[in-house]
Design a protein around this motif. Structure first.
Motif, PDB file in Angstrom:
ATOM      1  N   GLU A 151      36.867  51.372  39.708  1.00 34.82           N
ATOM      2  CA  GLU A 151      37.032  52.303  38.592  1.00 34.82           C
ATOM      3  C   GLU A 151      36.400  53.661  38.866  1.00 34.82           C
ATOM      4  O   GLU A 151      36.697  54.637  38.178  1.00 34.82           O
ATOM      5  CB  GLU A 151      36.440  51.695  37.314  1.00 34.82           C
ATOM      6  N   SER A 197      37.943  42.300  40.725  1.00 34.37           N
ATOM      7  CA  SER A 197      39.389  42.173  40.490  1.00 34.37           C
ATOM      8  C   SER A 197      39.795  40.832  39.891  1.00 34.37           C
ATOM      9  O   SER A 197      40.707  40.779  39.069  1.00 34.37           O
ATOM     10  CB  SER A 197      40.154  42.410  41.799  1.00 34.37           C
ATOM     11  N   LYS A 238      52.729  41.662  38.013  1.00 37.59           N
ATOM     12  CA  LYS A 238      51.773  42.133  37.004  1.00 37.59           C
ATOM     13  C   LYS A 238      51.831  43.641  36.803  1.00 37.59           C
ATOM     14  O   LYS A 238      51.436  44.144  35.747  1.00 37.59           O
ATOM     15  CB  LYS A 238      50.349  41.731  37.408  1.00 37.59           C
ATOM     16  N   ILE A 239      52.310  44.361  37.821  1.00 36.77           N
ATOM     17  CA  ILE A 239      52.353  45.820  37.721  1.00 36.77           C
ATOM     18  C   ILE A 239      53.785  46.358  37.893  1.00 36.77           C
ATOM     19  O   ILE A 239      53.999  47.566  37.903  1.00 36.77           O
ATOM     20  CB  ILE A 239      51.423  46.471  38.774  1.00 36.77           C
ATOM     21  N   THR A 294      57.471  50.193  40.398  1.00 37.16           N
ATOM     22  CA  THR A 294      56.289  50.311  39.551  1.00 37.16           C
ATOM     23  C   THR A 294      55.939  51.765  39.278  1.00 37.16           C
ATOM     24  O   THR A 294      56.191  52.647  40.110  1.00 37.16           O
ATOM     25  CB  THR A 294      55.079  49.617  40.189  1.00 37.16           C
ATOM     26  N   ALA A 330      52.696  52.049  37.999  1.00 39.06           N
ATOM     27  CA  ALA A 330      51.262  51.820  37.816  1.00 39.06           C
ATOM     28  C   ALA A 330      50.437  52.728  38.720  1.00 39.06           C
ATOM     29  O   ALA A 330      50.894  53.168  39.776  1.00 39.06           O
ATOM     30  CB  ALA A 330      50.931  50.353  38.092  1.00 39.06           C
ATOM     31  N   GLU A 331      49.219  52.985  38.309  1.00 35.95           N
ATOM     32  CA  GLU A 331      48.295  53.811  39.078  1.00 35.95           C
ATOM     33  C   GLU A 331      47.639  53.000  40.196  1.00 35.95           C
ATOM     34  O   GLU A 331      47.583  51.770  40.146  1.00 35.95           O
ATOM     35  CB  GLU A 331      47.216  54.399  38.154  1.00 35.95           C
ATOM     36  N   GLU A 379      44.519  52.431  41.164  1.00 28.78           N
ATOM     37  CA  GLU A 379      43.429  51.527  40.819  1.00 28.78           C
ATOM     38  C   GLU A 379      43.939  50.284  40.105  1.00 28.78           C
ATOM     39  O   GLU A 379      43.467  49.163  40.356  1.00 28.78           O
ATOM     40  CB  GLU A 379      42.386  52.236  39.938  1.00 28.78           C
ATOM     41  N   ASP A 380      44.914  50.455  39.189  1.00 27.10           N
ATOM     42  CA  ASP A 380      45.461  49.312  38.463  1.00 27.10           C
ATOM     43  C   ASP A 380      46.211  48.361  39.387  1.00 27.10           C
ATOM     44  O   ASP A 380      46.154  47.136  39.222  1.00 27.10           O
ATOM     45  CB  ASP A 380      46.404  49.788  37.345  1.00 27.10           C
ATOM     46  N   LEU A 437      43.530  46.355  41.238  1.00 29.36           N
ATOM     47  CA  LEU A 437      42.869  45.393  40.360  1.00 29.36           C
ATOM     48  C   LEU A 437      43.746  44.170  40.089  1.00 29.36           C
ATOM     49  O   LEU A 437      43.232  43.078  39.840  1.00 29.36           O
ATOM     50  CB  LEU A 437      42.488  46.058  39.030  1.00 29.36           C
ATOM     51  N   ASN A 438      45.060  44.337  40.177  1.00 27.62           N
ATOM     52  CA  ASN A 438      45.978  43.236  39.891  1.00 27.62           C
ATOM     53  C   ASN A 438      46.466  42.486  41.130  1.00 27.62           C
ATOM     54  O   ASN A 438      47.098  41.432  40.994  1.00 27.62           O
ATOM     55  CB  ASN A 438      47.190  43.761  39.113  1.00 27.62           C
TER      56      ASN A 438
END
Length: 341
Positions: A30, A49, A207-208, A239, A241-242, A244-245, A248-249
């Motif tokens: 983060e 994570s 997930k993303i 995707t 998604a960013e 970091e996300d 994390l996934n």
């Protein structure tokens, strides 16, 4: 000093030296830099994570290198050699743990697990020469050498963890290693393991990913390297998604943990006496919203004349203990040549 193989940003496997403009260290996904550059992520980020506490050390969990000019590098290595100091798991201990893993598989606790050993070496020579020798022995697309003065990382990875271009993301998990292409093609065990890890990666990307966008691009593709053959499959998704996300996934990489991932990571930490640190983490470049990250297999790190190299194998129910040990040692051959195994 940062030297990388061209597979990170082009199809060439030549070596390139990158100017280092700044270095930063972080202990959480983060908090990482929003700048473009080169990242190294420790396996110990698994605690963040997936919520599983794993062994760690005082090494930073994230290394960020802001880079400048890039130039092609052509160097020959000077004489260098390694002396084995110890294994964290020797043959007897490794085989005993393989039996324990198979018992857990029989009980239905897990379906597959990646078990590793850490090999400590004494280095006679310079780390850069060791890297150059390693790379020239076995050229790989995601090799790199990062020298921070009092600490260095060497990787000869051939595995793509994640690559994002625009809104398309792909992963190429490797499962299946052999000295013979024919044996690998005919191995039902390796294909089953490869498919299991591919399904895990599909689940992680879902997930993303945009709904319905996850798909398999390649299945059971075999690539040849100087000391072995490897089997990989390819999965892709769309995707928005960013960075970091996404990490994390999907972190840690499915191919170096097991199935199901969370339980596998718990058991790995129980059975392995060493901390993995950067081994089985990931590393690579971020450019804006795009990035390329390798899985940190075929990886060593250390200080001055002491370093550790890691190798492992994926254990399933029909794994043969002796063969798993031999597969583990085969992954060391390009780095350190055993006279017999």
């Amino acid at each position: 000093m940062l030297i990388v193989s061209g597979g990170f940003f082009c199809k060439s496997w030549k070596l390139y030296q990158l100017q280092i403009k700044d270095i930063k260290f972080y202990n959480s996904l983060e908090d990482i830099s929003k700048e473009d550059g080169f990242f190294v992520f420790s396996y110990s980020l698994s605690t963040e994570s997936i919520g599983v506490k794993v062994k760690g050390s005082n090494l930073p969990k994230v290394i960020f290198v802001k880079i400048g000019d890039i130039k092609e590098l052509r160097l020959t290595y000077k004489p260098v050699s390694l002396e084995i100091l110890k294994f964290s798991l020797d043959k007897k201990a490794y085989i005993q743990r393989v039996k324990e893993i198979k018992k857990r598989i029989e009980e239905g606790i897990i379906y597959q697990l990646n078990l590793s050993t850490k090999i400590d070496f004494f280095l006679k020579g310079q780390p850069l020469d060791l890297f150059l020798k390693f790379f020239q022995t076995q050229r790989t697309p995601y090799a790199f050498f990062l020298d921070l003065g009092d600490f260095f990382i060497i990787s000869g990875s051939m595995e793509l963890f994640l690559q994002k271009k625009n809104n398309t993301i792909i992963s190429k998990p490797i499962k299946g290693t052999a000295k013979s292409e024919k044996k690998l093609k005919e191995s039902l065990k390796d294909k089953a393991e490869n498919l299991m890890i591919l399904d895990m990666m599909r689940n992680d990307l879902s997930k993303i990913a945009k709904v319905g966008s996850v798909k398999v691009e390649e299945l059971f593709k075999i690539e040849r390297y100087s000391t072995l053959f490897q089997m990989h499959s390819t999965v892709s998704a769309k995707t928005d998604a960013e960075f970091e996300d996404i990490l994390l996934n999907t972190f840690p990489p499915a191919s170096v943990t097991g199935a199901p991932k969370k339980k596998a990571v718990e058991i790995i930490d129980l059975l392995e006496p060493h901390s993995r640190d950067y081994y089985c983490g990931c590393a690579g470049f971020r450019w804006g919203k795009d990035f390329t990250l390798s899985v940190l297999i075929r990886t060593a790190f250390g200080t001055k004349d002491k370093l550790s190299y890691f190798a492992g194998s994926g254990i399933v129910y029909d794994s043969q203990e002796e063969k798993e040990w031999k597969e583990t040692l085969s992954k060391v051959q390009a780095f350190y040549s055993f006279s017999s195994f």
